[in-house]
Design a protein around this motif. Sequence first.
Motif, mmCIF file in Angstrom:
data_model
loop_
_atom_site.group_PDB
_atom_site.id
_atom_site.type_symbol
_atom_site.label_atom_id
_atom_site.label_comp_id
_atom_site.label_asym_id
_atom_site.label_seq_id
_atom_site.Cartn_x
_atom_site.Cartn_y
_atom_site.Cartn_z
ATOM 1 N N VAL A 1 4.924 5.635 2.462
ATOM 2 C CA VAL A 1 4.631 7.138 1.910
ATOM 3 C C VAL A 1 5.967 7.710 1.462
ATOM 4 C CG1 VAL A 1 3.581 9.442 2.643
ATOM 5 C CG2 VAL A 1 2.415 7.228 3.388
ATOM 6 N N THR A 2 5.685 8.464 0.370
ATOM 7 C CA THR A 2 6.947 9.564 -0.043
ATOM 8 C C THR A 2 6.433 10.619 -0.492
ATOM 9 O OG1 THR A 2 8.124 7.264 -0.849
ATOM 10 C CG2 THR A 2 8.833 9.544 -1.580
ATOM 11 N N VAL A 3 6.700 11.618 0.095
ATOM 12 C CA VAL A 3 6.425 12.793 -0.117
ATOM 13 C C VAL A 3 7.637 13.604 -1.021
ATOM 14 C CG1 VAL A 3 5.796 15.432 0.378
ATOM 15 C CG2 VAL A 3 4.896 13.449 1.649
ATOM 16 N N LEU A 4 7.482 13.739 -2.381
ATOM 17 C CA LEU A 4 8.508 13.926 -3.156
ATOM 18 C C LEU A 4 8.897 15.358 -2.957
ATOM 19 C CD1 LEU A 4 7.430 12.177 -6.473
ATOM 20 C CD2 LEU A 4 9.069 11.574 -4.783
ATOM 21 N N GLU A 5 7.814 16.183 -2.734
ATOM 22 C CA GLU A 5 8.237 17.806 -2.695
ATOM 23 C C GLU A 5 6.990 18.380 -1.879
ATOM 24 O OE1 GLU A 5 9.364 21.141 -5.632
ATOM 25 O OE2 GLU A 5 8.228 19.519 -6.419
ATOM 26 N N ASN A 6 7.052 19.293 -0.854
ATOM 27 C CA ASN A 6 6.315 20.179 -0.448
ATOM 28 C C ASN A 6 6.911 21.509 -0.399
ATOM 29 O OD1 ASN A 6 3.846 18.914 0.262
ATOM 30 N ND2 ASN A 6 4.487 18.355 2.489
ATOM 31 N N VAL B 1 0.848 -1.031 -0.096
ATOM 32 C CA VAL B 1 0.152 0.089 -0.065
ATOM 33 C C VAL B 1 0.811 1.106 -0.184
ATOM 34 C CG1 VAL B 1 -1.650 1.176 1.189
ATOM 35 C CG2 VAL B 1 -1.715 -1.197 1.358
ATOM 36 N N THR B 2 0.772 1.734 -1.210
ATOM 37 C CA THR B 2 1.875 3.045 -1.248
ATOM 38 C C THR B 2 1.131 4.324 -1.663
ATOM 39 O OG1 THR B 2 2.444 2.465 -3.624
ATOM 40 C CG2 THR B 2 3.642 1.750 -1.747
ATOM 41 N N ALA B 3 1.755 5.520 -1.133
ATOM 42 C CA ALA B 3 0.984 6.740 -1.635
ATOM 43 C C ALA B 3 2.389 7.709 -1.730
ATOM 44 C CB ALA B 3 -0.021 7.277 -0.718
ATOM 45 N N THR B 4 2.320 8.526 -2.882
ATOM 46 C CA THR B 4 3.323 9.300 -3.279
ATOM 47 C C THR B 4 2.531 10.809 -3.662
ATOM 48 O OG1 THR B 4 4.570 7.684 -4.313
ATOM 49 C CG2 THR B 4 5.239 9.661 -4.897
ATOM 50 N N GLY B 5 3.290 11.834 -2.783
ATOM 51 C CA GLY B 5 2.752 13.159 -2.721
ATOM 52 C C GLY B 5 3.631 14.179 -3.340
ATOM 53 N N ARG B 6 3.187 15.232 -3.900
ATOM 54 C CA ARG B 6 4.020 16.326 -4.389
ATOM 55 C C ARG B 6 3.231 17.599 -4.532
ATOM 56 N NH1 ARG B 6 7.252 15.464 -9.676
ATOM 57 N NH2 ARG B 6 8.982 15.379 -8.013
ATOM 58 N N ASN B 7 3.373 18.459 -3.751
ATOM 59 C CA ASN B 7 2.598 19.621 -3.544
ATOM 60 C C ASN B 7 3.610 20.960 -3.917
ATOM 61 O OD1 ASN B 7 0.044 18.578 -2.926
ATOM 62 N ND2 ASN B 7 1.124 18.011 -0.690
#
Length: 168
Positions: free
Chosen positions: A82-87, A29-35
């Motif tokens: 979870v990986t947040v590539l960029e905030n 179960v993976t989620a990747t975000g970029r904001n």
Amino acid sequence: LISATAIVEAMVDSTGPTVIDAGNGALSVTATGRNVAIATPSTAGGGVISITALTPTATIQAGTRATFSGGTTTSGDFTVAVTVLENTARATASLLNFAIGGGAGAIADAEVTSAADAKAVVASSANITSSGAVSVTAAGTATTTASLDATAGGAITAGIYQAGTQID
């Protein structure tokens, strides 16, 4: 503004008794975000009497989540990640004002709030049997930048300039 309702979420959710049998296969179960929030107003003004003001604000409130709350689960490798590539929040004001009398001001604010977090969760109700590696990870980066470029002049002028950043 990237509000808290813009959440990125991957979820396996069970409201009752559930059996997930992946055998020796991997379950992930993976989620990747970029904001990226950018506010970049600019203005030029002038005259006998002139007042110019800019207040750019860039705010990120949206989080990224991966949640597993399945019932009884059998798998090989088991991963919740979870990986947040960029905030990145960036506020920049560019102001030019010339007048015989007047004023100019700019307040630039860039913020990544505590709601813009990265969470990987396995619920306490989950019963997991794994024949391989078990991994639960959350990682991310946050960057804020606020800058001002202002030029004002005249016989009588005043100015207020402020740039601020915050990561909660």
